[in-house]
Design a protein around this motif. Structure first.
Motif, short mmCIF file in Angstrom:
data_model
loop_
_atom_site.label_atom_id
_atom_site.label_comp_id
_atom_site.label_asym_id
_atom_site.label_seq_id
_atom_site.Cartn_x
_atom_site.Cartn_y
_atom_site.Cartn_z
N LEU A 113 11.61 10.48 12.17
CA LEU A 113 12.14 11.63 11.45
C LEU A 113 12.33 12.83 12.36
O LEU A 113 13.31 13.59 12.22
N ILE A 114 11.42 13.00 13.31
CA ILE A 114 11.55 14.12 14.25
C ILE A 114 12.76 13.91 15.16
O ILE A 114 13.54 14.84 15.41
N TYR A 115 12.91 12.69 15.65
CA TYR A 115 14.11 12.39 16.46
C TYR A 115 15.37 12.62 15.63
O TYR A 115 16.36 13.17 16.13
N TRP A 116 15.36 12.17 14.41
CA TRP A 116 16.51 12.33 13.51
C TRP A 116 16.87 13.79 13.34
O TRP A 116 18.04 14.17 13.42
N PHE A 117 15.85 14.62 13.11
CA PHE A 117 16.08 16.05 12.93
C PHE A 117 16.69 16.66 14.20
O PHE A 117 17.66 17.43 14.13
N MET A 118 16.16 16.31 15.37
CA MET A 118 16.68 16.84 16.62
C MET A 118 18.14 16.45 16.83
O MET A 118 18.97 17.27 17.24
N VAL A 119 18.45 15.20 16.54
CA VAL A 119 19.81 14.71 16.71
C VAL A 119 20.77 15.39 15.74
O VAL A 119 21.90 15.74 16.11
N GLU A 120 20.33 15.61 14.52
CA GLU A 120 21.18 16.29 13.55
C GLU A 120 21.47 17.73 13.96
O GLU A 120 22.59 18.21 13.80
N VAL A 121 20.47 18.41 14.51
CA VAL A 121 20.69 19.77 14.99
C VAL A 121 21.73 19.77 16.11
O VAL A 121 22.65 20.60 16.13
N LEU A 122 21.59 18.85 17.04
CA LEU A 122 22.56 18.76 18.13
C LEU A 122 23.95 18.37 17.64
O LEU A 122 24.95 18.85 18.16
N SER A 123 23.99 17.50 16.65
CA SER A 123 25.29 17.09 16.10
C SER A 123 26.01 18.26 15.46
O SER A 123 27.24 18.39 15.60
N ARG A 155 0.83 -1.20 0.00
CA ARG A 155 0.00 0.00 0.00
C ARG A 155 0.87 1.26 0.00
O ARG A 155 2.03 1.24 0.42
N ALA A 156 0.31 2.34 -0.48
CA ALA A 156 1.02 3.62 -0.52
C ALA A 156 0.98 4.28 0.84
O ALA A 156 0.06 4.06 1.64
N LEU A 157 1.99 5.08 1.11
CA LEU A 157 2.02 5.81 2.37
C LEU A 157 0.92 6.87 2.39
O LEU A 157 0.62 7.51 1.38
N ASP A 158 0.33 7.05 3.56
CA ASP A 158 -0.70 8.07 3.74
C ASP A 158 -0.02 9.37 4.18
O ASP A 158 0.13 9.64 5.37
N PHE A 159 0.39 10.16 3.18
CA PHE A 159 1.14 11.38 3.49
C PHE A 159 0.28 12.42 4.20
O PHE A 159 0.78 13.20 5.02
N ASP A 160 -1.01 12.45 3.89
CA ASP A 160 -1.89 13.41 4.57
C ASP A 160 -1.95 13.10 6.06
O ASP A 160 -1.94 14.01 6.90
N TYR A 161 -2.02 11.83 6.40
CA TYR A 161 -2.04 11.43 7.80
C TYR A 161 -0.72 11.81 8.48
O TYR A 161 -0.72 12.31 9.60
N MET A 162 0.38 11.59 7.78
CA MET A 162 1.70 11.91 8.34
C MET A 162 1.84 13.40 8.59
O MET A 162 2.33 13.82 9.65
N LEU A 163 1.42 14.21 7.65
CA LEU A 163 1.51 15.66 7.82
C LEU A 163 0.63 16.13 8.97
O LEU A 163 1.01 17.03 9.73
N GLY A 164 -0.54 15.51 9.12
CA GLY A 164 -1.42 15.88 10.22
C GLY A 164 -0.88 15.44 11.57
O GLY A 164 -1.20 16.04 12.60
N LEU A 165 -0.04 14.41 11.55
CA LEU A 165 0.51 13.88 12.79
C LEU A 165 1.71 14.69 13.28
O LEU A 165 1.98 14.70 14.49
N VAL A 166 2.38 15.37 12.38
CA VAL A 166 3.59 16.12 12.75
C VAL A 166 3.34 17.12 13.89
O VAL A 166 4.05 17.10 14.90
N PRO A 167 2.32 18.00 13.78
CA PRO A 167 2.11 18.95 14.89
C PRO A 167 1.71 18.26 16.19
O PRO A 167 2.01 18.77 17.29
#
Length: 224
Positions: free
Chosen positions: A198-208, A2-14
């Motif tokens: 992805l959010i954890y990844w972003f946080m770790v990259e900023v700290l790195s 199945r395809a990824l549900d990008f709308d759901y992912m975007l809604g989940l980010v906030p």
């Protein structure tokens, strides 16, 4: 497939981002406590206080030799059965305690190595002008050791942020806990956990990146 549900992912980010402050609070609180405890243990391991050294060695051995998840369960579920007053501790406090004790054992060894790495001439010069061991550590050795240990300590802080994801096993609704709840309601487990990853990844990259800047500035300050 199945395809990824990008709308759901975007809604989940906030939704997930709303729990970032709690994640950072647990990590920062644990880092401050762990740094203080690790510094004391590192100094003790260097000067070797009679009767106390073996306790510090045992502490470091236990918390380095057992998994963080086991330690969290021990603090939150196990100890309250032995000490009734600990039954009042909530999941956030238990998570901070577990992270503090677990990472302080690793940080103590890193700080001890940094202390030993300070040039012996600095120790001898301090002693020659009549400084006590306490004054020597506080004014001469520890400030120089801090520069040596700083990059390693930032790495431990990054690991600590990732370690907060285990707090959901104690009933804490942080980033991982929020993703778990959202996934249980939508059954879109892959999308939910991908967003939190992805959010954890972003946080770790900023700290790195911050770590690299800090390391460059510290090295530049001591460059000859």
């Amino acid at each position: 497939m199945r395809a990824l549900d990008f709308d759901y992912m975007l809604g989940l980010v906030p939704v997930i981002l709303g729990y970032v402050p709690l994640t950072l609070f647990m990590a920062v609180a644990a880092m401050v406590c762990a740094l203080a405890l690790a510094s004391l243990m590192a100094v003790e391991r260097v000067i070797k206080v009679p009767g106390l050294d073996w306790l510090v060695i045992l502490f470091i051995s236990f918390f380095r030799g057992t998994p963080l998840l086991v330690q969290l369960f021990l603090f939150y579920y196990g100890l309250p059965q032995v000490f009734s007053f600990l039954a009042q501790i909530n999941g956030v406090t238990a998570a901070i305690m577990g992270l503090t004790l677990h990472f302080s054992a690793y940080m103590a060894e890193a700080i001890r190595a940094a202390i030993i790495g300070v040039d012996r001439s600095q120790w001898e010069a301090s002693q020659s002008i009549g400084m006590t061991q306490g004054q020597m550590m506080r004014r001469i050795v520890l400030p120089q050791a801090a520069r040596i240990a700083a990059p390693t300590l930032v790495n431990y802080f990054i690991d600590m942020i990732k370690g907060t994801s285990l707090a959901f096993t104690l009933g804490v609704t942080e980033m991982m806990g929020a993703a778990q709840k959202e996934a249980a309601g939508s059954f879109l487990y892959f999308e939910a956990f991908l967003v939190v990853a992805l959010i954890y990844w972003f946080m770790v990259e900023v700290l790195s990146q911050g770590q690299k800047i800090l390391e460059t500035r510290l090295n530049k300050a001591y460059a000859r």
